[in-house]
Design a protein around this motif. Structure first.
Motif, PDB file in Angstrom:
ATOM      1  N   LEU A  98       0.837  -1.208   0.000  1.00 50.09           N
ATOM      2  CA  LEU A  98       0.000   0.000   0.000  1.00 50.09           C
ATOM      3  C   LEU A  98       0.865   1.248   0.000  1.00 50.09           C
ATOM      4  N   ARG A  99       1.877   1.243   0.863  1.00 43.67           N
ATOM      5  CA  ARG A  99       2.707   2.439   0.984  1.00 43.67           C
ATOM      6  C   ARG A  99       3.573   2.642  -0.242  1.00 43.67           C
ATOM      7  N   ARG A 100       3.765   1.586  -0.994  1.00 44.26           N
ATOM      8  CA  ARG A 100       4.476   1.774  -2.240  1.00 44.26           C
ATOM      9  C   ARG A 100       3.605   2.533  -3.244  1.00 44.26           C
ATOM     10  N   ARG A 101       2.310   2.256  -3.185  1.00 42.08           N
ATOM     11  CA  ARG A 101       1.399   2.941  -4.109  1.00 42.08           C
ATOM     12  C   ARG A 101       1.092   4.355  -3.666  1.00 42.08           C
ATOM     13  N   ILE A 102       1.229   4.614  -2.378  1.00 42.61           N
ATOM     14  CA  ILE A 102       0.909   5.940  -1.839  1.00 42.61           C
ATOM     15  C   ILE A 102       2.187   6.538  -1.251  1.00 42.61           C
ATOM     16  N   GLY A 103       2.810   7.429  -1.978  1.00 39.40           N
ATOM     17  CA  GLY A 103       4.042   8.037  -1.492  1.00 39.40           C
ATOM     18  C   GLY A 103       3.740   9.143  -0.501  1.00 39.40           C
ATOM     19  N   MET A 104       4.731   9.465   0.358  1.00 41.25           N
ATOM     20  CA  MET A 104       4.492  10.534   1.326  1.00 41.25           C
ATOM     21  C   MET A 104       5.720  11.435   1.454  1.00 41.25           C
TER      22      MET A 104
END
Ligand SMILES: Nc1ncnc2c1ncn2[C@@H]1O[C@H](COP(=O)(O)OP(=O)(O)O)[C@@H](O)[C@H]1O
Ligand SMILES: [Mg+2]
Lengths: 272, 295, 284
Positions: A98-104
């Motif tokens: 998930l965090r790969r798809r949603i950068g921060m």
């Protein structure tokens, strides 16, 4: 559900509108609510600006969207977030994927204490990019995208700590872009930077958005900036000791004809 | 783009990559369990080795037997308990004020540069091996006391050496406790026109009270547990001393001296005194914990 | 306030000041006294031959070569056994255990108690457990393992402190990039915590090399050159003890050995200080 996150499913949710639906989202630290009852939807390929005074829960809100809230001790999230077909708050979600798809991007630029190149390569390796040549290529690509390539190409092995504040923030951006995310969360990405670096980063956000069709959610203190770049805008405000979403709408409506008194006052107050 | 990893991996491998974090946590828990279990293991083994003699002669024997003469089944530990108690009391009584005053010196009287050097010196003092303290005591201190009042190896020598050894403990803990006192308290005292010594007596010491108390407990533990130095300077005669110049034997020295040849019940009796020491240490640890929680 | 009373107060203040300067002065003086005594007594003994020959005549004559070898072997065993356990425990406590977790609290408490256990009790335990129950006998292995139990709390505490000093942002940034905790730990946190770990290691070594009471009934007294880890080996501190207590006329070699021990400790301390300052720049 988990599967669609694991597979690189960029196209499978391409035409779903809206992309993110947030329903009655609340978050509290040690039973002390940070924000409550937030409901709104974020369309695909848009820039959404979240504004509001400090402490109204904007950063906390962003951490729900990539489940970084899992890492914060005593932090409970309730409500519902739908990302495409996926229930984002489900415990079964593979947060790594998930965090790969949603950068921060965070407020304080925080490159790792490694070389400039390794800052980008390390996450790539972690996500299974085994081919060194491919990695080199991505490094050049993303550094070019953020306008750092010409500045650092001769010192890729230098420590990332030796960069200036603005360069660090652009490196963090590049590091996130290297994983080809679809969504970018930005928590006041310019507020720790000087005006010039801040302008550079802002331009980048707009340019990259057009190039790669990111969906961007940006928290900012700078109303002028929000007005310049956002398609949608929302105002968070503390009421009775707890953050709430006061108003959400298209940027034109939000800035020109706000419905809520608080929004009016906030926009005016900052104007004047 | 990354290749789908699952295709090329064996089921075990893929299970491992997916559960990497869980595997690590279980490994770490295992290691932590070992670390945490050691104190338990120590307790179990001390009890196990003590049991034979405890079952045979009972606990009372250790306090009521005629003397310490394990070869003849006589196990009176009282003289050694006196030895440990007296050396401990003497040294804690001396080291506590000295250590606290030396920390006060560091914080409120010494110029910055001297304070830094002095702290280093205290740390070095803490690092000197007990066998070196003991050796120095044996060749320098004991002859001096001997001239004052023979034989020289005595309770007094033990107290002197122990004071030196535990002083760094209380000094360093007090130093840390003083560092936590908010600056406003001191400014407030100054505003009220308190003198320097008045500030220290009425503001600094009461504020740092629980920290100092923990320091005293820690140094007490060290004084009770110290073996080599007291063994080398105390003379090791099993007796309840009449004067500060009498030689004495502590519980720890008793173990160190007799373990080498002790067998059967004798060995077991030495483990009983080790168990006694461990109990005292556990009680002190609990006391520290309670004080810590109160703050 | 009358003039008399206030002048009396000032006198008290000054008296206090004198006392407070006298105490550190005398402590420093005693420190110098001990050190200079050891140095003066030992310097004449130390030579290349002293370091490289075997002890003769129960240690009155000859050198300390096998004793140095045994000491370093005991320390090596101690480190090999304690470092992995300490690092693992510290990582668990600092990175994977919420503060309220019962397991973490239990481990922490028991380590606190362990830190206060007298060395002679470690000696008893090592004798009963390593030497007898595990059948290792009086050996370098028994001694080293006993010391490993002893230095665990020191190593764990400093490694944990090193990990906790790494800014939380690194963990959040890393997680936000979808990097697993294991990789974060391996590539980010452990390298950043290395200085804390090394300082702890050095302090633990200092404690271990100074130790005597825990070794008397575990590694033993034998002063021959050890041929395996299962041989008994005499550590430097035991050598000092034995020469000064049990060997009449052993004082001069005891002085020499004490000086060597102090020198090793000073070097260890200097390394710790140097490491501490070298890595201070890491975070801005
Ligand atoms: N980790 C945390 N633990 C406890 N409270 C927190 C934590 N982070 C933020 N808060 C509290 O939650 C509220 C919202 O904080 P935040 O989301 O950072 O607001 P903003 O980003 O809008 O300034 C604040 O009152 C803050 O004190
Ligand atoms: Mg914020």
């Amino acid at each position: 559900m988990t599967k669609s996150i694991t597979n690189n499913s960029q196209s499978s949710i391409q035409d779903l509108q809206p992309l993110i639906q947030i329903q009655q989202l609340s978050l509290s630290y040690k039973n002390k609510p940070a924000f409550q009852d937030v409901t709104f939807s974020i369309p695909q390929n848009s820039i959404t600006a979240i504004v509001g005074p400090s402490g109204c829960g904007k950063s906390s809100f962003l951490t729900c969207l990539n489940r970084l809230s899992d890492l914060i001790p005593n932090c409970q999230v309730s409500g519902h977030i739908q990302l495409g077909t996926v229930n984002l708050l489900s415990p079964k979600i593979n947060t790594t994927a998930l965090r790969r798809r949603i950068g921060m991007i965070f407020q304080k630029p925080n490159p790792f204490p490694m070389s400039i190149k390794k800052n980008i390569v390390f996450p790539l390796k972690e996500h299974g990019f085994a081919n060194a040549q491919e990695r080199e290529q991505i490094v050049e690509e993303v550094l070019t995208d953020v306008g750092l390539w010409s500045e650092v190409k001769n010192r890729l092995e230098d420590s990332a700590m030796s960069l200036s504040g603005g360069q660090k923030q652009r490196l963090c951006l590049a590091r996130a872009l290297a994983l080809k995310p679809e969504i970018l969360l930005m928590d006041e990405p310019c507020s720790a930077l000087d005006p010039i670096s801040s302008g550079i980063v802002e331009d980048l956000i707009v340019r990259l958005r057009h190039k790669y069709h990111y969906t961007i959610i940006i928290v900012t203190h700078n109303l002028a900036q929000a007005k310049r770049i956002a398609d949608y805008a929302g105002l968070f405000w503390v009421e009775e000791g707890c953050g709430r979403l006061i108003e959400f709408g298209t940027a034109t409506q939000f800035f020109n004809a706000p419905e809520h008194e608080l929004t009016k006052a906030y926009i005016q107050g900052t104007k004047g | 783009m990354s290749k789908p990893k699952t295709l090329s991996q064996s089921p075990l491998q893929s299970w491992f990559t997916r559960h990497k974090d869980q595997c690590l946590v279980w490994l770490l828990r295992g290691l932590a369990a070992i670390a945490g279990a050691i104190i338990l293991l120590i307790l179990i083994f001390l009890i196990k080795e003590s049991l034979p003699v405890l079952q045979e002669v009972g606990i009372k024997a250790f306090f009521q037997d005629r003397a310490w003469n394990p070869v003849e089944q006589s196990y009176n530990l009282v003289p050694m308990i006196w030895g440990t108690g007296l050396t401990m009391f003497g040294s804690v009584l001396l080291a506590t004020p000295l250590g606290i005053l030396s920390a006060i010196f560091c914080h409120y009287y010494a110029p910055q540069s001297i304070a830094i050097i002095y702290r280093r010196l205290i740390e070095l003092l803490a690092g000197i091996p007990s066998v070196v303290y003991g050796f120095w005591g044996l060749v320098v201190l004991v002859p001096m006391i001997n001239r004052l009042h023979p034989p020289g190896t005595s309770l007094l020598a033990g107290i002197c050496i122990l004071t030196l050894m535990i002083l760094p403990t209380i000094a360093l803990v007090a130093d840390a406790a003083f560092a936590e006192i908010p600056q406003e308290y001191l400014l407030g005292a100054k505003a009220m026109g308190l003198s320097a010594s008045g500030t220290i007596w009425h503001i600094v010491i009461p504020t740092a009270k629980s920290g100092l108390l923990i320091g005293v407990i820690l140094e007490t533990g060290r004084a009770i547990g110290e073996t080599m130095a007291v063994l080398m300077v105390c003379g090791n005669v099993v007796q309840t001393p009449d004067s500060i110049f009498d030689p004495i034997r502590t519980l720890t020295a008793n173990i160190a001296l007799e373990m080498a040849y002790a067998l059967g019940n004798h060995r077991s009796a030495l483990f009983v005194s080790g168990l006694l020491l461990l109990m005292i240490i556990i009680v002190l640890a609990i006391a520290t914990e309670l004080i810590d929680q109160e703050v | 306030m009358s003039r008399k009373a206030s002048s009396k107060l000032i006198n008290l203040d000054q008296l206090f000041k004198v006392v407070i300067w006298l105490i550190p002065l005398s402590i420093t003086a005693i420190f110098i006294w001990i050190l200079s005594d050891i140095v003066i007594g030992g310097i004449g003994q130390i030579s290349w031959a002293f370091l490289t020959t075997n002890p003769l005549d129960a240690g009155r004559d000859g050198g300390i070569a096998p004793i140095l070898v045994s000491t370093f072997l005991i320390l090596a065993v101690c480190l090999v056994a304690s470092v992995p356990i300490s690092i693992g425990t510290a990582i668990l406590l600092a990175e994977f255990t919420p503060n309220q977790n019962w397991f973490g609290r239990l481990v922490r408490r028991s380590l606190d108690v362990l830190a206060g256990v007298p060395s002679i009790v470690f000696g008893l335990f090592g004798n009963a457990f390593f030497a007898q129950t595990l059948g290792l006998g009086f050996s370098i292995l028994s001694g080293g393992l006993t010391l490993a139990c002893m230095v665990l709390p020191i190593l764990i505490r400093s490694t944990e402190a090193g990990l906790r000093a790494v800014p939380q942002e690194y963990r959040l940034n890393s997680a936000a990039l979808g990097i697993s905790k294991t990789s974060t730990l391996w590539h980010l946190l452990l390298p950043a915590a290395t200085p804390g770990l090394l300082v702890g290691l050095v302090l633990g070594l200092g404690r271990a090399i100074a130790e005597t009471a825990a070794l008397i009934f575990t590694s033993g007294y034998v002063d021959r050159m050890p041929t395996s880890l299962l041989d008994s080996g005499r550590s430097l501190s035991i050598h000092i003890f034995d020469l000064s207590m049990n060997v009449s006329g052993g004082d001069s070699n005891a002085y020499g050995s004490a000086l060597i021990l102090i020198l090793i400790l000073l070097i260890i301390n200097a390394i710790a200080a140097w490491l501490g300052s070298k890595y201070n720049y890491l975070y801005d």
